[in-house]
Design a protein around this motif. Structure first.
Motif, short mmCIF file in Angstrom:
data_model
loop_
_atom_site.label_atom_id
_atom_site.label_comp_id
_atom_site.label_asym_id
_atom_site.label_seq_id
_atom_site.Cartn_x
_atom_site.Cartn_y
_atom_site.Cartn_z
N ALA A 164 0.92 -1.12 0.13
CA ALA A 164 -0.06 -0.02 -0.02
C ALA A 164 0.77 1.12 0.01
N LEU A 165 0.36 2.18 -0.66
CA LEU A 165 0.86 3.64 -0.51
C LEU A 165 -0.09 4.60 0.10
N VAL A 166 0.24 5.17 1.18
CA VAL A 166 -0.52 6.25 1.73
C VAL A 166 0.03 7.87 1.70
N THR A 167 -0.47 8.59 0.91
CA THR A 167 0.36 9.94 0.82
C THR A 167 -0.07 10.80 2.04
N GLY A 168 0.62 11.45 2.38
CA GLY A 168 0.66 12.28 3.67
C GLY A 168 0.15 11.39 4.87
N GLY A 169 1.20 10.07 4.90
CA GLY A 169 0.94 9.03 5.65
C GLY A 169 1.59 9.27 7.35
N SER A 170 2.22 10.47 7.38
CA SER A 170 3.08 10.79 8.70
C SER A 170 2.13 11.21 9.88
N ARG A 171 1.05 11.99 9.53
CA ARG A 171 0.21 12.64 10.71
C ARG A 171 -1.27 12.34 10.30
N GLY A 172 -2.11 12.75 11.10
CA GLY A 172 -3.59 12.84 10.96
C GLY A 172 -4.26 11.54 10.45
N GLY A 222 -3.92 10.09 7.59
CA GLY A 222 -2.83 9.34 6.87
C GLY A 222 -2.37 8.55 7.73
N ARG A 223 -1.84 9.02 8.76
CA ARG A 223 -0.98 7.92 9.96
C ARG A 223 -1.98 7.02 10.51
N ALA A 224 -3.28 7.42 10.58
CA ALA A 224 -4.15 6.41 11.34
C ALA A 224 -4.41 5.28 10.22
N VAL A 225 -4.60 5.55 8.87
CA VAL A 225 -4.83 4.57 7.85
C VAL A 225 -3.54 3.75 7.70
N ALA A 226 -2.35 4.28 7.36
CA ALA A 226 -1.28 3.52 7.48
C ALA A 226 -1.07 2.50 8.69
N GLY A 227 -1.18 2.92 9.86
CA GLY A 227 -1.19 1.85 10.85
C GLY A 227 -2.29 0.88 10.79
N ARG A 228 -3.46 1.22 10.20
CA ARG A 228 -4.62 0.27 10.31
C ARG A 228 -4.26 -0.72 9.40
N LEU A 229 -3.77 -0.28 8.13
CA LEU A 229 -3.54 -1.12 7.02
C LEU A 229 -2.31 -2.18 7.25
N ALA A 230 -1.25 -1.46 7.82
CA ALA A 230 -0.32 -2.38 8.32
C ALA A 230 -0.44 -3.32 9.35
N VAL A 277 6.45 4.91 11.05
CA VAL A 277 7.12 3.77 10.74
C VAL A 277 7.52 2.86 11.89
N LYS A 278 8.29 3.59 12.94
CA LYS A 278 8.79 2.92 14.18
C LYS A 278 7.52 2.39 14.90
N GLU A 279 6.24 3.09 14.80
CA GLU A 279 5.07 2.64 15.53
C GLU A 279 4.56 1.55 14.92
N ILE A 280 4.36 1.53 13.62
CA ILE A 280 4.02 0.34 12.87
C ILE A 280 4.98 -1.06 13.05
N GLU A 281 6.05 -0.77 13.11
CA GLU A 281 7.01 -1.87 13.22
C GLU A 281 6.87 -2.42 14.78
N ALA A 282 6.82 -1.56 15.59
CA ALA A 282 6.67 -2.04 17.11
C ALA A 282 5.25 -2.70 17.45
N ASP A 283 4.50 -2.35 16.48
CA ASP A 283 3.03 -3.00 16.57
C ASP A 283 3.27 -4.50 15.78
N GLY A 284 4.19 -4.96 15.10
CA GLY A 284 4.24 -5.92 14.09
C GLY A 284 4.33 -5.91 12.99
N GLY A 285 3.97 -4.78 12.32
CA GLY A 285 3.64 -4.30 10.86
C GLY A 285 4.79 -3.94 10.22
N ARG A 286 5.01 -3.78 8.98
CA ARG A 286 5.91 -3.63 8.11
C ARG A 286 5.66 -2.21 7.27
#
Length: 258
Positions: free
Chosen positions: A12-20, A22-30, A51-60
């Protein structure tokens, strides 16, 4: 119903994925199995934190940088995406594209300059248009394209009329691409948040404005980024394979009684 593994083996690609949102979407998909490219325009620290939050949660996930609203922005983004996949020995291509990045312009029409107008359209409309144009050769059959629109495209809100125009243009593009890409099994939809608690809306710092915007929803609260991410995840899933060309209201019932 469990959604564990809903997006397993998808990219997946999430533009503006670092905050708000987009951040929630990136985390959910991961969390649901996708390898997620977290795009950012300026805030490298926020992207790396996501990215680190996603990885800490077991995602990629991995971060990619491209400033939007400048010449060649889409090509820069996809070049960074392609190189990042190659560096991870991941298969080229993408399954889910979430066009989320954008800026607001909280000014009525009489106070908007040509420079303001050009900038908000360059970032909110032109950039995603060409990002999608260049996604067409990369997105796999059966893929998903999702644009984060706005409830304001269906509700008159003069204070952000110019911003609303940028989102309405993408709603129209959603219809055209849904028809064009249907034969490939690719769905194209818009998800429209209402008043949501993100950094893009500085007026939420005012308690009276917060209360008024919360009261616009039948639930008497502001939306949370997770509320929108849940809807995006569904639309990106196989369960939504029969849903395309749609404008999906995720406003929390804003102004239903008016």
């Amino acid at each position: 119903m469990t959604t564990t593994g809903r997006h397993q083996d998808r990219t997946a690609l999430v533009t503006g994925g670092s905050r708000g949102i987009g951040r929630a979407v990136a985390g959910r998909l991961a969390r649901e199995g996708a390898l997620v490219a977290v795009h950012y325009g300026h805030d490298h620290t926020a992207a790396e934190r996501t990215v680190k939050e996603i990885e800490a949660d077991g995602g990629r996930a991995f971060a990619i940088h491209a400033e939007l609203g400048v010449p060649g922005d889409a090509a820069t983004l996809w070049d960074a995406f392609d190189r990042a996949l190659a560096a991870r020995d991941a298969a080229p291509g993408v399954d889910i594209v979430v066009n989320n990045a954008g800026i607001t312009l909280p000014r009525p029409i009489e106070h908007v300059t040509e420079e303001d107008y050009d900038r908000v359209f360059a970032i909110n409309t032109k950039a995603p248009y060409f990002i999608l144009q260049q996604a067409l050769g990369r997105i796999r059959d059966g893929g998903r394209i999702i644009t984060v629109s706005s409830g304001a495209t269906r509700i008159a809100y003069p204070a952000i009329a110019t911003y609303t125009m940028t989102k309405a243009a993408l709603d129209s593009l959603t219809l055209s691409l849904a028809l064009q890409l249907g034969p490939r099994g690719i769905t194209v939809n818009s998800v429209a948040p209402g008043f949501t608690e993100t950094e893009i809306n500085p007026t939420l710092q005012n308690p009276q404005i917060r209360q008024a915007l919360a009261a616009a929803s039948v639930f008497n609260r502001l939306g949370a980024p997770a509320d929108i991410a849940d809807v995006v995840s569904f639309v990106a899933s196989d369960e939504a394979r029969w849903v395309t060309g749609q404008w999906i209201d995720a406003t929390g019932g804003v102004h239903l009684g008016l």
